[in-house]
Design an enzyme around this catalytic site. Structure first.
Site, PDB file in Angstrom:
ATOM      1  N   THR A 297      -0.518  -0.992   9.523  1.00  0.00           N
ATOM      2  CA  THR A 297      -1.355  -2.062   8.901  1.00  0.00           C
ATOM      3  C   THR A 297      -0.319  -3.006   8.297  1.00  0.00           C
ATOM      4  OG1 THR A 297      -2.896  -0.380   8.523  1.00  0.00           O
ATOM      5  CG2 THR A 297      -2.993  -2.301   7.073  1.00  0.00           C
TER       6      THR A 297
ATOM      7  N   THR B  17       0.868  -1.184   0.000  1.00  0.00           N
ATOM      8  CA  THR B  17       0.000   0.000   0.000  1.00  0.00           C
ATOM      9  C   THR B  17       0.906   1.236   0.000  1.00  0.00           C
ATOM     10  OG1 THR B  17      -0.265  -0.275   2.405  1.00  0.00           O
ATOM     11  CG2 THR B  17      -2.057  -1.041   0.996  1.00  0.00           C
TER      12      THR B  17
ATOM     13  N   LYS C 255       3.874  -6.800   4.026  1.00  0.00           N
ATOM     14  CA  LYS C 255       3.624  -5.409   3.687  1.00  0.00           C
ATOM     15  C   LYS C 255       3.338  -4.659   4.974  1.00  0.00           C
ATOM     16  CE  LYS C 255       0.269  -3.343   3.382  1.00  0.00           C
ATOM     17  NZ  LYS C 255      -0.501  -2.414   4.315  1.00  0.00           N
TER      18      LYS C 255
ATOM     19  N   GLU D 171       6.625   4.857   7.225  1.00  0.00           N
ATOM     20  CA  GLU D 171       6.196   6.021   6.445  1.00  0.00           C
ATOM     21  C   GLU D 171       7.034   7.247   6.802  1.00  0.00           C
ATOM     22  OE1 GLU D 171       1.565   4.714   5.663  1.00  0.00           O
ATOM     23  OE2 GLU D 171       2.018   6.037   7.349  1.00  0.00           O
TER      24      GLU D 171
ATOM     25  N   SER E 132      -6.073  10.582  -1.198  1.00  0.00           N
ATOM     26  CA  SER E 132      -6.114  11.447  -2.386  1.00  0.00           C
ATOM     27  C   SER E 132      -5.812  10.658  -3.657  1.00  0.00           C
ATOM     28  CB  SER E 132      -5.101  12.576  -2.257  1.00  0.00           C
ATOM     29  OG  SER E 132      -5.380  13.335  -1.082  1.00  0.00           O
TER      30      SER E 132
ATOM     31  N   ASN F 144       0.281  10.480   5.263  1.00  0.00           N
ATOM     32  CA  ASN F 144      -1.013  10.175   5.851  1.00  0.00           C
ATOM     33  C   ASN F 144      -2.056  11.257   5.575  1.00  0.00           C
ATOM     34  OD1 ASN F 144      -0.990   7.563   7.567  1.00  0.00           O
ATOM     35  ND2 ASN F 144       1.008   8.488   7.882  1.00  0.00           N
TER      36      ASN F 144
END
EC number: 2.3.1.35
Length: 406
Positions: free
Chosen positions: A190, A152, A179, A277, A406, A401
């Site tokens: 996640t 993702t 992942k 991230e 978007s 995030n």
């Protein structure tokens, strides 16, 4: 950009006898993106799995749990990205079951022999019709391609393999993919992770091993302190290497196999943190001399999940009072702060309740400038220890995030 993490090639990820991989573009979130993966499992294989403890766990988690211990055995795993099918109520379970039924028709098994997995945006209906329409179009895939298909917000596909002796005669092979990049914190960290091995293990023993491995690997990582609705970790044992079955934990091969798979799982778990991230640094928090492992974990996570600590690491700022303050907030009521020692890599930075006499700002700055850092904390309360892996908190985390939908 991921911290010292590179993509594995197909040659580095050997096939596992009894496993077939397929991928397709279902257009779950956007067109032209490979977002659907099918792992076909040979008859007679055993499967162990552990799942998120989030009470809002996703519809596919409910279904996978109910199918895992079915007497018919597991024959397939179906994984979609782009939509978590979480917060979708009764319709979410209906959609997950419809996907299982379609996957079962595809490979020739019963719907209850399929475990579904989803990851992506929460509170959005699963476009099950798109997934079902894509299943007949699936193409054979290598492990590295499957690793990319389940991503993702990941920037690098995560995969690893191991091979080693289990018992005196047999060489066991294992390959796995994972992942995860954000919304990472036990239990479980996640994330999705899938490992396949050609070892032969009874289902109850494999289930126990899976939980133990999760506790030592995926449950030792944190990126942002948030536990997902969809976290799942699965181990498949196909039994195709002709060894006799491992059917009890007293079998010496249990420990050998667990160590091999644990090494693989830890590489995958650390890869998730390295690709956190917006991460620019990979940080290991070691707590030693605690009364219990639970207490050591308390202290480690207090440091690892502190936004002030994580932003200091991002800035390469040796603002070490933030680390001491985090330890003090760990919830250890009778902690004697005068006994605590703290190190950055091998540099003693705090002792006797304050800054170490030998420490200099230049030493701290040199360590904080690195992209891999170890924080070692000695509580001097006992013999227990724990290690946790985390990353810094950068501007990139906020941007990723903020723009996620978007």
């Amino acid at each position: 950009m991921a911290v010292n993490l590179t993509e594995k090639t197909a040659e580095q990820l050997p096939d596992i006898d009894g496993i077939a991989l397929y991928t397709a573009q279902a257009g779950v979130k956007k067109p032209g993106h490979t977002d659907l993966t099918l792992i076909a499992v040979a008859a007679g294989s055993t499967v162990g799995a552990v799942f998120t403890t989030n009470r809002f766990c996703a519809a596919p988690v409910h279904i996978a749990k109910s199918h895992l211990f079915d007497e018919d055995g597991v024959r397939a795993l179906i994984i979609n990205t782009g939509n978590a099918n979480a917060g979708t109520g009764a319709q979410g379970r209906i959609d997950a079951l419809a996907v299982c039924a379609a996957a079962a028709r595809q490979i020739g098994c019963k719907p209850n022999q399929v475990l579904p997995f989803s990851t992506g945006v929460i509170l959005e209906p699963l476009p099950a019709d798109k997934i079902i329409a894509a299943l007949p179009k699936m193409q054979p895939a290598f492990w590295n391609e499957a690793a990319r298909a389940i991503m993702t917000t990941d920037t690098v596909p995560k995969a690893a393999s191991r091979e080693g002796k289990v018992g005196e005669k047999h060489t066991v092979r294992a390959t796995g993919i994972a992942k995860g990049s954000g919304m990472i914190h036990p239990n479980m960290a996640t994330m999705l992770a899938f490992i396949a091995t050609d070892a032969k293990v009874s289902q109850p023993v494999l289930q126990l091993m899976t939980q133990e491995i999760a506790d030592e690997t995926f449950n030792t990582i944190t990126v942002d302190g948030d536990t997902s609705t969809n976290d799942s970790f699965v181990i498949i044992a196909t039994g195709k290497n002709s060894q006799s079955e491992i059917d009890n934990i007293a079998d010496p091969r249990y420990t050998q196999l667990k160590e091999l798979l644990c090494s693989l799982a830890l590489e995958l778990a650390q890869a998730i943190v390295r690709d956190g991230e917006g991460a620019t640094k990979f940080i290991t928090i070691e707590v030693q001399n605690a009364k219990t492992r639970e207490e050591a974990c308390q202290a480690a996570y207090a440091v690892a999940r502190s936004p002030l600590v994580k932003t200091a690491f991002f800035a390469s700022d040796p603002n070490l009072g933030r680390l001491l303050a985090a330890i003090g907030c760990a919830g250890i009521a009778d902690l004697d702060t005068g006994l605590v020692e703290m190190y950055l890599d091998d540099i003693l930075v705090a002792e006797h309740g304050g800054r170490a006499a030998s420490y200099t700002e230049a030493q701290g700055q040199a360590v904080m400038a690195k992209d891999e850092i170890t924080v070692r904390i000695k509580l001097h309360r006992g013999q227990a220890a724990a290690t946790v892996y985390t990353c810094d908190l950068s501007h990139g985390y906020v941007s990723i995030n903020a723009d996620y939908r978007s």
